[in-house]
Design a protein around this motif. Sequence first.
Motif, PDB file in Angstrom:
ATOM      1  N   THR A 119       0.787  -1.227   0.000  1.00  0.00           N
ATOM      2  CA  THR A 119       0.000   0.000   0.000  1.00  0.00           C
ATOM      3  C   THR A 119       0.829   1.292   0.000  1.00  0.00           C
ATOM      4  O   THR A 119       0.536   2.199  -0.786  1.00  0.00           O
ATOM      5  N   PRO A 120       1.880   1.394   0.845  1.00  0.00           N
ATOM      6  CA  PRO A 120       2.624   2.656   0.839  1.00  0.00           C
ATOM      7  C   PRO A 120       3.158   3.029  -0.543  1.00  0.00           C
ATOM      8  O   PRO A 120       3.039   4.180  -0.970  1.00  0.00           O
ATOM      9  N   GLY A 121       3.722   2.057  -1.232  1.00  0.00           N
ATOM     10  CA  GLY A 121       4.263   2.340  -2.563  1.00  0.00           C
ATOM     11  C   GLY A 121       3.172   2.700  -3.549  1.00  0.00           C
ATOM     12  O   GLY A 121       3.320   3.623  -4.361  1.00  0.00           O
ATOM     13  N   LEU A 122       2.062   1.974  -3.471  1.00  0.00           N
ATOM     14  CA  LEU A 122       0.943   2.275  -4.372  1.00  0.00           C
ATOM     15  C   LEU A 122       0.382   3.664  -4.106  1.00  0.00           C
ATOM     16  O   LEU A 122       0.015   4.385  -5.047  1.00  0.00           O
ATOM     17  N   LEU A 123       0.319   4.045  -2.838  1.00  0.00           N
ATOM     18  CA  LEU A 123      -0.205   5.373  -2.505  1.00  0.00           C
ATOM     19  C   LEU A 123       0.677   6.468  -3.103  1.00  0.00           C
ATOM     20  O   LEU A 123       0.175   7.434  -3.686  1.00  0.00           O
ATOM     21  N   VAL A 124       1.979   6.309  -2.942  1.00  0.00           N
ATOM     22  CA  VAL A 124       2.883   7.332  -3.474  1.00  0.00           C
ATOM     23  C   VAL A 124       2.760   7.389  -5.004  1.00  0.00           C
ATOM     24  O   VAL A 124       2.689   8.468  -5.593  1.00  0.00           O
ATOM     25  N   ALA A 125       2.692   6.228  -5.640  1.00  0.00           N
ATOM     26  CA  ALA A 125       2.588   6.204  -7.103  1.00  0.00           C
ATOM     27  C   ALA A 125       1.238   6.763  -7.571  1.00  0.00           C
ATOM     28  O   ALA A 125       1.168   7.533  -8.531  1.00  0.00           O
ATOM     29  N   ALA A 126       0.167   6.392  -6.868  1.00  0.00           N
ATOM     30  CA  ALA A 126      -1.163   6.854  -7.278  1.00  0.00           C
ATOM     31  C   ALA A 126      -1.314   8.354  -7.055  1.00  0.00           C
ATOM     32  O   ALA A 126      -1.900   9.075  -7.873  1.00  0.00           O
ATOM     33  N   ASP A 127      -0.748   8.829  -5.957  1.00  0.00           N
ATOM     34  CA  ASP A 127      -0.806  10.264  -5.669  1.00  0.00           C
ATOM     35  C   ASP A 127      -0.070  11.059  -6.755  1.00  0.00           C
ATOM     36  O   ASP A 127      -0.532  12.103  -7.208  1.00  0.00           O
ATOM     37  N   ASP A 128       1.074  10.524  -7.185  1.00  0.00           N
ATOM     38  CA  ASP A 128       1.833  11.196  -8.246  1.00  0.00           C
ATOM     39  C   ASP A 128       1.037  11.208  -9.553  1.00  0.00           C
ATOM     40  O   ASP A 128       1.000  12.208 -10.264  1.00  0.00           O
ATOM     41  N   LEU A 129       0.383  10.085  -9.835  1.00  0.00           N
ATOM     42  CA  LEU A 129      -0.449  10.029 -11.053  1.00  0.00           C
ATOM     43  C   LEU A 129      -1.501  11.125 -11.029  1.00  0.00           C
ATOM     44  O   LEU A 129      -1.645  11.890 -11.987  1.00  0.00           O
ATOM     45  N   LEU A 130      -2.238  11.203  -9.922  1.00  0.00           N
ATOM     46  CA  LEU A 130      -3.349  12.155  -9.864  1.00  0.00           C
ATOM     47  C   LEU A 130      -2.855  13.606  -9.832  1.00  0.00           C
ATOM     48  O   LEU A 130      -3.552  14.513 -10.273  1.00  0.00           O
ATOM     49  N   GLU A 131      -1.636  13.795  -9.332  1.00  0.00           N
ATOM     50  CA  GLU A 131      -1.077  15.149  -9.362  1.00  0.00           C
ATOM     51  C   GLU A 131      -0.872  15.611 -10.806  1.00  0.00           C
ATOM     52  O   GLU A 131      -1.137  16.751 -11.158  1.00  0.00           O
ATOM     53  N   HIS A 132      -0.415  14.692 -11.652  1.00  0.00           N
ATOM     54  CA  HIS A 132      -0.121  15.063 -13.038  1.00  0.00           C
ATOM     55  C   HIS A 132      -1.297  14.866 -13.963  1.00  0.00           C
ATOM     56  O   HIS A 132      -1.347  15.449 -15.043  1.00  0.00           O
ATOM     57  N   ASN A 133      -2.209  13.999 -13.583  1.00  0.00           N
ATOM     58  CA  ASN A 133      -3.315  13.643 -14.464  1.00  0.00           C
ATOM     59  C   ASN A 133      -4.570  13.442 -13.611  1.00  0.00           C
ATOM     60  O   ASN A 133      -4.867  12.332 -13.178  1.00  0.00           O
ATOM     61  N   PRO A 134      -5.313  14.535 -13.370  1.00  0.00           N
ATOM     62  CA  PRO A 134      -6.434  14.464 -12.423  1.00  0.00           C
ATOM     63  C   PRO A 134      -7.580  13.574 -12.915  1.00  0.00           C
ATOM     64  O   PRO A 134      -8.413  13.157 -12.101  1.00  0.00           O
ATOM     65  N   ASP A 135      -7.622  13.290 -14.213  1.00  0.00           N
ATOM     66  CA  ASP A 135      -8.727  12.501 -14.742  1.00  0.00           C
ATOM     67  C   ASP A 135      -8.195  11.348 -15.597  1.00  0.00           C
ATOM     68  O   ASP A 135      -8.386  11.310 -16.810  1.00  0.00           O
ATOM     69  N   PRO A 136      -7.510  10.402 -14.950  1.00  0.00           N
ATOM     70  CA  PRO A 136      -6.832   9.364 -15.729  1.00  0.00           C
ATOM     71  C   PRO A 136      -7.798   8.320 -16.282  1.00  0.00           C
ATOM     72  O   PRO A 136      -8.819   8.007 -15.658  1.00  0.00           O
ATOM     73  N   SER A 137      -7.464   7.796 -17.447  1.00  0.00           N
ATOM     74  CA  SER A 137      -8.208   6.656 -17.992  1.00  0.00           C
ATOM     75  C   SER A 137      -7.751   5.396 -17.259  1.00  0.00           C
ATOM     76  O   SER A 137      -6.733   5.408 -16.567  1.00  0.00           O
ATOM     77  N   ASP A 138      -8.483   4.299 -17.441  1.00  0.00           N
ATOM     78  CA  ASP A 138      -8.055   3.038 -16.830  1.00  0.00           C
ATOM     79  C   ASP A 138      -6.663   2.641 -17.320  1.00  0.00           C
ATOM     80  O   ASP A 138      -5.844   2.130 -16.552  1.00  0.00           O
ATOM     81  N   ALA A 139      -6.416   2.891 -18.590  1.00  0.00           N
ATOM     82  CA  ALA A 139      -5.095   2.551 -19.130  1.00  0.00           C
ATOM     83  C   ALA A 139      -4.015   3.396 -18.461  1.00  0.00           C
ATOM     84  O   ALA A 139      -2.927   2.890 -18.148  1.00  0.00           O
ATOM     85  N   ASP A 140      -4.317   4.668 -18.214  1.00  0.00           N
ATOM     86  CA  ASP A 140      -3.341   5.528 -17.530  1.00  0.00           C
ATOM     87  C   ASP A 140      -3.040   4.985 -16.134  1.00  0.00           C
ATOM     88  O   ASP A 140      -1.894   4.985 -15.680  1.00  0.00           O
ATOM     89  N   ILE A 141      -4.101   4.559 -15.428  1.00  0.00           N
ATOM     90  CA  ILE A 141      -3.908   4.063 -14.060  1.00  0.00           C
ATOM     91  C   ILE A 141      -3.053   2.801 -14.087  1.00  0.00           C
ATOM     92  O   ILE A 141      -2.087   2.660 -13.329  1.00  0.00           O
ATOM     93  N   ARG A 142      -3.387   1.883 -14.989  1.00  0.00           N
ATOM     94  CA  ARG A 142      -2.622   0.633 -15.062  1.00  0.00           C
ATOM     95  C   ARG A 142      -1.154   0.907 -15.355  1.00  0.00           C
ATOM     96  O   ARG A 142      -0.255   0.303 -14.757  1.00  0.00           O
ATOM     97  N   GLU A 143      -0.928   1.832 -16.277  1.00  0.00           N
ATOM     98  CA  GLU A 143       0.443   2.163 -16.644  1.00  0.00           C
ATOM     99  C   GLU A 143       1.180   2.776 -15.448  1.00  0.00           C
ATOM    100  O   GLU A 143       2.296   2.382 -15.121  1.00  0.00           O
ATOM    101  N   ALA A 144       0.509   3.711 -14.762  1.00  0.00           N
ATOM    102  CA  ALA A 144       1.174   4.411 -13.653  1.00  0.00           C
ATOM    103  C   ALA A 144       1.482   3.467 -12.497  1.00  0.00           C
ATOM    104  O   ALA A 144       2.427   3.692 -11.749  1.00  0.00           O
ATOM    105  N   LEU A 145       0.682   2.426 -12.351  1.00  0.00           N
ATOM    106  CA  LEU A 145       0.883   1.508 -11.223  1.00  0.00           C
ATOM    107  C   LEU A 145       1.565   0.208 -11.652  1.00  0.00           C
ATOM    108  O   LEU A 145       1.628  -0.750 -10.877  1.00  0.00           O
ATOM    109  N   SER A 146       2.086   0.183 -12.879  1.00  0.00           N
ATOM    110  CA  SER A 146       2.635  -1.078 -13.390  1.00  0.00           C
ATOM    111  C   SER A 146       3.911  -1.489 -12.673  1.00  0.00           C
ATOM    112  O   SER A 146       4.335  -2.634 -12.775  1.00  0.00           O
TER     113      SER A 146
END
Lengths: 170, 295
Positions: A116-143
Amino acid sequence: MRVNFTVNGRPQQADDVWEGESLLYVLRERLGLPGSKNACEQGECGSCTVRLDGVPVCACLVAAGQAEGREVVTVEGLAAYARHRAGRPPREDPAELSPVQQAFIDAGAVQCGFCTPGLLVAADDLLEHNPDPSDADIREALSGNLCRCTGYEKILDAVRLAAARAGEAG
Amino acid sequence: MDFLRPGSWEEALAAKAEHPTAVPIAGGTDVMVEINFDHRRPEYLLDLNRIGDLYEWGDDAGDVRLGAAVPYTRIIEELGGPLPGLALASRTVGSPQIRNRGSVGGNLGAASPAGDAHPALLAAGADVEAASVRGTRLIPVEEFYTGVKRNALAPDELIRAVRIRKADGPQQFSKVGTRNAMVIAVCAFGLALHPETRTVRTGIGSAAPTPVRARAAEDFLAAALADEGLWESGAPVPPALARQFGELAAGACNPIDDVRGSARYRRHAVAVMARRTLGWAWDAYRGRERTARCA
Ligand SMILES: Cc1cc2nc3c(=O)[nH]c(=O)nc-3n(C[C@H](O)[C@H](O)[C@H](O)COP(=O)(O)OP(=O)(O)OC[C@H]3O[C@@H](n4cnc5c(N)ncnc54)[C@H](O)[C@@H]3O)c2cc1C
Ligand code: FES
Ligand code: FES
């Protein structure tokens, strides 16, 4: 050797650091910040993800000396970091979570919690740069983050939830 | 162990001259794994993170001069235009966290036959800018790989930059692995069409002791495209020709059986990737030609 750097907004000093030591080890074993997890020490699992000068990296692959003078944000500092980013005053309640953390809880995206800690940091970074990510964006950011428990669906839900809430609020 | 932290390129070269056994560390995505697992205990670590020059790229006549430590993420974001093959290859490296740190200089330093930058560099055409206190030399990338995880750097040399020819035509990259993220290539293939010189260049990864070009396949294809006037007509590449190109590419391989794949599978996969990347690149070339003719 001695390493000076900023962790979660606070100047920190670590002493007697072995030159081959990783930033992850220094955070966990010398600075008492065990939030970033150590699962593989080879960059494969992402459970040690932190922001280094704003950039998500595997703390297990950064040599401690490379962090000298830099700014690190760990999961422990995520709530304060998110508040600061939103231009809000510092928290009064130290238990207040960041929006991404709250969404992970609400969506049931945490089981054993090791990833969870790593996923939180990665997910937070995603949403900082891309507030409305597609599912593909999320999968890529958390890959670069592995989870052995959830099957990822709830994690995707949590990120969508955090994005949706930010959208409603904004 | 000592941690050397030069603040400038000159200091880095001086440190490497003084301590030739020092292990440079840029993104650390290879070096730190080796240290964490006790596979390596260098006497000196030479940190390159503080040398701003290594994190810049610039135009240099027909080349992009790519600083050795520019991370893959920035190559993807900033260099997809002039270096499309390398940008495609960079996208397949590891994960976002790895691409935020890992660099082409590190890929070359490690010189793994599976490094994803290599096929793209071979196909585009590139020279490695190696420097020491003695001076600077340019090593053509095909001469840089000297064996499994061995390269042509002298003990006192560091990689300053890679000079990569800017694309003058479509480029492609293909990689076989078990999933889309975090995959060491079973094998990989890079292809660049060079319409200005009417040539084709290739790079094969993970199918020989070092990354290699498929020269016979390149020569065959260039000659066939010229003979049939395809560069001018922009007509499709006949399937038999594409197939033969693939077979010749497979012939350039000298693979081994290992946990990731058998030699036979690798040869087959390289033939398929060569044929497919040619198809994609040629379609792009024809699209461009058609647009150019209509305009
Ligand atoms: C989880 C994970 C996944 C990975 N996936 C991929 C992948 O998909 N594809 C791939 O190709 N690689 C992959 N790698 C390997 C690695 O990320 C790449 O090889 C990367 O390019 C290394 O760059 P770096 O800057 O991190 O190198 P470092 O680890 O800092 O250095 C690597 C080597 O190069 C030397 N070196 C570095 N810079 C210089 C310089 N300027 N001059 C001379 N020598 C130098 C070092 O001494 C060392 O020997 C992966 C690694 C991990 C941990
Ligand atoms: S512990 Fe760093 S990526 Fe697994
Ligand atoms: S919740 Fe257990 S590893 Fe993800």
